[in-house]
Design an enzyme around this catalytic site. Sequence first.
Site, PDB file in Angstrom:
ATOM      1  CD  GLU A  54      43.569  30.977  35.658  1.00 49.08           C
ATOM      2  OE1 GLU A  54      42.942  31.740  34.926  1.00 49.08           O
ATOM      3  OE2 GLU A  54      43.508  31.000  36.881  1.00 49.08           O
ATOM      4  CB  THR A  60      45.138  38.138  33.621  1.00 48.37           C
ATOM      5  OG1 THR A  60      44.134  37.445  32.878  1.00 48.37           O
ATOM      6  CG2 THR A  60      44.798  38.044  35.094  1.00 48.37           C
TER       7      THR A  60
HETATM    8  N1  HSE Z   1      40.366  37.147  39.856  1.00 44.29           N
HETATM    9  C1  HSE Z   1      41.217  37.276  38.715  1.00 44.29           C
HETATM   10  C2  HSE Z   1      41.287  38.728  38.332  1.00 44.29           C
HETATM   11  C3  HSE Z   1      40.640  36.459  37.605  1.00 44.29           C
HETATM   12  O1  HSE Z   1      40.240  39.366  38.305  1.00 44.29           O
HETATM   13  O2  HSE Z   1      42.367  39.233  38.055  1.00 44.29           O
HETATM   14  C4  HSE Z   1      41.354  36.582  36.314  1.00 44.29           C
HETATM   15  O3  HSE Z   1      41.948  35.400  35.941  1.00 44.29           O
END
Ligand code: HSE
Length: 287
Positions: free
Chosen positions: A120, A168
Amino acid sequence: MVTVRAPATSANLGSGFDVFGAALDRPADVVRVEKADRTTIDVTGYGSEFIPEDPADNTVGAVAEALDAPAHIRIDKGIRPSSGLGSSGASAAAAAVALNELYDRGLSRKELVPIAGKGEATVSGEVHLDNVAPALLGGFTVATGRDVTTVDADIPLVACLPEIAISTRDARDVVPAGATMEQLVYTVGRAATLTTGMCRDDPRLVGKGMHDRLVTPARADLISGYDEVREAALDAGATGVTVSGAGPGVIAACYPEDRRSIAAAMVDGFGEVGVDSRAYQTKIGRG
Ligand code: HSE
């Protein structure tokens, strides 16, 4: 050949930024692997045109490398990329389970969590386990560092995905660098409430615990129609609403009898600002 289905996930759940995650009953990715001399990747399905097939750039390429398991890997996407529903985490988790079995590596699901996390990181730029942990282990998960605890919660959810994409990386750029003591106390209170709700299968407590004043408001500004969708879902009976993962997906907790009307209300909420969306009536599911 080994075939594995991995579920969508929702990370953060508002108050648990980079810590909380939940496996969703639907949608899901399906990954098929066959032994090969070198790794090749084919991607089909929802949003596959946006996913690189070069193993150096694809989330499953890093997983194959970490397991020393070259394979021909076919990914059928049921989870759109850049959705906030753990799309890359699901592919990484499915590949980790499938390659572990194909090459008889003998690793447990828990041991596969950091391996899928490496995959990931190819996409998000950082290792955070709040999507791959629930995709592999199921239920509600609390990831602190490399430690993961799980609760087999039964909570109905609606996830609504607008036809907009947020990476993201961009969503992490707007996260505030610090917090006041008041924000910290509020967040701890809500996170504890949510965790209690998961342990008791109580949608009211889970919804209340989703409320976050720190990360979610900054990210909500990136999602056209977020305020309209949140209001519409609450009016239709949702017990809490927040941004799913890094967005743009929006997730609501609720009682089972309200799920259908909340799904319709959320799609209408996005419609008010001219954004098409699809809603998944779902619940916390298995890994
Ligand atoms: N915890 C991470 C975020 C999850 O909120 O950026 C996204 O992959």
